[in-house]
Design an enzyme around this catalytic site. Structure first.
Site, PDB file in Angstrom:
ATOM      1  N   ASP A   8       4.574  -5.295  11.872  1.00  0.00           N
ATOM      2  CA  ASP A   8       4.851  -6.058  10.479  1.00  0.00           C
ATOM      3  C   ASP A   8       6.369  -6.058  10.864  1.00  0.00           C
ATOM      4  OD1 ASP A   8       2.574  -5.285   9.724  1.00  0.00           O
ATOM      5  OD2 ASP A   8       2.776  -3.738   9.124  1.00  0.00           O
TER       6      ASP A   8
ATOM      7  N   ASP B 203       0.717   4.852   2.629  1.00  0.00           N
ATOM      8  CA  ASP B 203      -0.466   4.973   3.481  1.00  0.00           C
ATOM      9  C   ASP B 203       0.085   6.288   3.760  1.00  0.00           C
ATOM     10  OD1 ASP B 203       0.191   2.510   4.276  1.00  0.00           O
ATOM     11  OD2 ASP B 203       1.593   3.185   6.268  1.00  0.00           O
TER      12      ASP B 203
ATOM     13  N   ALA C  38       4.108  -6.190   2.477  1.00  0.00           N
ATOM     14  CA  ALA C  38       5.692  -5.010   1.807  1.00  0.00           C
ATOM     15  C   ALA C  38       6.038  -4.404   3.244  1.00  0.00           C
ATOM     16  CB  ALA C  38       5.530  -3.564   1.276  1.00  0.00           C
ATOM     17  N   ASN C  39       5.485  -3.695   4.410  1.00  0.00           N
ATOM     18  CA  ASN C  39       5.626  -3.267   5.501  1.00  0.00           C
ATOM     19  C   ASN C  39       6.846  -4.637   5.981  1.00  0.00           C
ATOM     20  OD1 ASN C  39       4.876  -1.216   5.297  1.00  0.00           O
ATOM     21  ND2 ASN C  39       3.564  -1.073   7.076  1.00  0.00           N
TER      22      ASN C  39
ATOM     23  N   GLY D 136       5.019  -6.827  25.220  1.00  0.00           N
ATOM     24  CA  GLY D 136       5.802  -7.541  24.030  1.00  0.00           C
ATOM     25  C   GLY D 136       4.733  -9.002  23.786  1.00  0.00           C
TER      26      GLY D 136
ATOM     27  N   GLY E  75       4.989   6.789  10.548  1.00  0.00           N
ATOM     28  CA  GLY E  75       5.468   5.155   9.766  1.00  0.00           C
ATOM     29  C   GLY E  75       5.108   4.747   9.500  1.00  0.00           C
TER      30      GLY E  75
ATOM     31  N   ASN F 173       0.958  -1.343   0.166  1.00  0.00           N
ATOM     32  CA  ASN F 173       0.076   0.002   0.637  1.00  0.00           C
ATOM     33  C   ASN F 173       1.178   1.481  -0.003  1.00  0.00           C
ATOM     34  OD1 ASN F 173      -2.788  -1.348   0.305  1.00  0.00           O
ATOM     35  ND2 ASN F 173      -2.105  -2.040   2.861  1.00  0.00           N
TER      36      ASN F 173
ATOM     37  N   LYS G 262       0.994  -4.520   4.878  1.00  0.00           N
ATOM     38  CA  LYS G 262       1.109  -5.252   5.871  1.00  0.00           C
ATOM     39  C   LYS G 262       2.018  -6.127   5.582  1.00  0.00           C
ATOM     40  CE  LYS G 262      -2.333  -4.725   8.857  1.00  0.00           C
ATOM     41  NZ  LYS G 262      -2.405  -4.785   9.675  1.00  0.00           N
TER      42      LYS G 262
ATOM     43  N   ASP H 201       4.333   6.518  17.466  1.00  0.00           N
ATOM     44  CA  ASP H 201       3.652   5.635  15.764  1.00  0.00           C
ATOM     45  C   ASP H 201       3.531   4.297  16.632  1.00  0.00           C
ATOM     46  OD1 ASP H 201       1.758   5.435  13.800  1.00  0.00           O
ATOM     47  OD2 ASP H 201       2.569   6.495  12.407  1.00  0.00           O
TER      48      ASP H 201
HETATM   49  O1  RIB Z   1       0.490  -2.891   9.732  1.00  0.00           O
HETATM   50  C1  RIB Z   1       0.141  -1.279   8.890  1.00  0.00           C
HETATM   51  C2  RIB Z   1       0.131  -1.437   7.898  1.00  0.00           C
HETATM   52  O2  RIB Z   1      -1.386  -1.824   7.395  1.00  0.00           O
HETATM   53  C3  RIB Z   1       0.015  -0.248   6.957  1.00  0.00           C
HETATM   54  O3  RIB Z   1       1.496  -0.069   6.449  1.00  0.00           O
HETATM   55  C4  RIB Z   1      -1.196   0.012   5.886  1.00  0.00           C
HETATM   56  O4  RIB Z   1      -0.552  -0.072   4.747  1.00  0.00           O
HETATM   57  C5  RIB Z   1      -2.206  -1.173   6.532  1.00  0.00           C
HETATM   58  O5  RIB Z   1      -2.113  -2.178   5.501  1.00  0.00           O
END
Ligand code: RIB
Length: 322
Positions: A262, A14, A43-44, A233, A297, A12, A41, A256
């Site tokens: 992720d 964001d 890609a992260n 945890g 972010g 995604n 999720k 944040d």
């Molecule tokens: O886990 C966070 C992600 O959830 C964000 O980056 C957003 O794109 C959603 O997929």
């Protein structure tokens, strides 16, 4: 040693606004200027794994638009192999509208776009090509159920370790537990999945509930179940074992929390890919996730290999002196 990780999941962009409080239904809240970050999720987690030192290939999809280009560029800048990300002509790229409050809590609204159009065939064919040289596959669930099922089934057929991050829990997921993936739900997802299996919604003391749910899922998967518990945890259960708690020792300034789960998943699979014991892998993933919340972010605060190693050392020293 560098582990080979495949991630199957969503990509995604964001669009983030920070507000003093999260809006309730019908409320208008004035927030910060709009910020744009890489997200999704899958890609992260791929970025977290790459920063943590893994060789990462991402399987997913974007649309043929500016957001898709931005998403692929930011992944490549983080060393993620995107040659198996499909660019779908008739789809828009995935977008997440995110509101973050001053405590770092968030609200996310998703427009899946191309993520919702990934086919089971595409996932199966791509994995069949890549699995012979892979150490582990991480699957997350912001893509269609059929694509998720194809990923879990194909990975199991090749005898490669699979981690399934049920975020979000979607209908049918419980049918995939028989393939024995390692599960990494957060507390809400853990409860939802366990309720779907037992048909009973439990109440009661938090740690007892987490423990009961871990046993319920563990019985189904006969694999490790690892719950992420935010500032508490993690708690995990391996087959035949007892619930183990991994507390979060690091005192990070929370800006944040988007992407913390992720980061946990990406670092966990990086560790498991090189044969680390589950306990060590979970501990390292908890430390990395706690570092990740210090910047705005999903990916900005994700640590690299050296920062993770330093934090693990600090953590160890703190444990010895306490
Ligand atoms: O886990 C966070 C992600 O959830 C964000 O980056 C957003 O794109 C959603 O997929």
């Amino acid at each position: 040693m560098v582990g080979k990780v495949i991630v199957v999941g969503a990509i995604n962009t964001d669009l983030v606004i920070t507000t003093p409080t999260l809006p309730v239904p019908g409320e208008t809240v004035v927030g910060s200027n709009l910020q744009t970050f890489g997200g999704g999720k899958g890609a992260n987690a791929a970025v977290a794994a790459s920063r943590a030192g893994a060789n990462v290939t991402l399987i997913g999809a974007v649309g043929n638009d500016e957001y898709g280009k931005y998403a692929l560029e930011s992944l490549q800048n983080d060393g993620v192999n995107v040659s198996n990300v499909a660019i779908l002509k008739n789809e828009t790229s995935g977008i997440a509208l995110i509101t973050v409050d001053t405590k770092g809590e968030n609200q996310i609204v998703l427009s899946p776009g191309a993520n919702g159009a990934i086919s089971a065939e595409y996932v199966r064919d791509t994995l069949t090509e890549l699995l012979p040289s892979a150490d582990i596959v991480l699957v997350s669930t912001e893509i269609p159920f059929k694509a998720i099922a194809a990923a879990v089934e194909t990975t199991s057929k090749f005898g490669v370790k699979c981690v399934l991050n049920p975020a979000p829990v979607i209908p049918g997921l419980e049918d995939l537990l028989a393939f024995g993936p390692i599960l990494t739900p957060n507390e809400i997802e853990l409860d939802e999945l366990a309720n779907n299996i037992t048909g009973v919604s439990k109440s009661g003391e938090r740690s007892e509930k987490v423990s009961d749910d871990l046993y319920t899922l563990n019985k189904k998967t006969e694999s490790a179940v690892i719950a992420t518990l935010g500032a508490e945890g993690s708690a995990f259960l391996i087959p035949g074992g007892e619930v183990e708690q991994i507390p979060c020792y690091l005192n990070t300034n929370v800006v944040d929390t988007t992407g913390a789960g992720d980061t946990f998943n990406g670092v966990l699979v990086t560790q498991l890919a090189v044969g680390e014991a589950l306990n060590t892998a979970v501990n390292t993933a908890v430390i990395a996730a706690s570092l990740s919340v210090s910047a705005a972010g999903a990916r900005e605060g994700m640590p690299d290999k050296d920062s993770i190693a330093n934090a693990c050392q600090q953590h160890l020293k703190a444990c010895i002196s306490s």
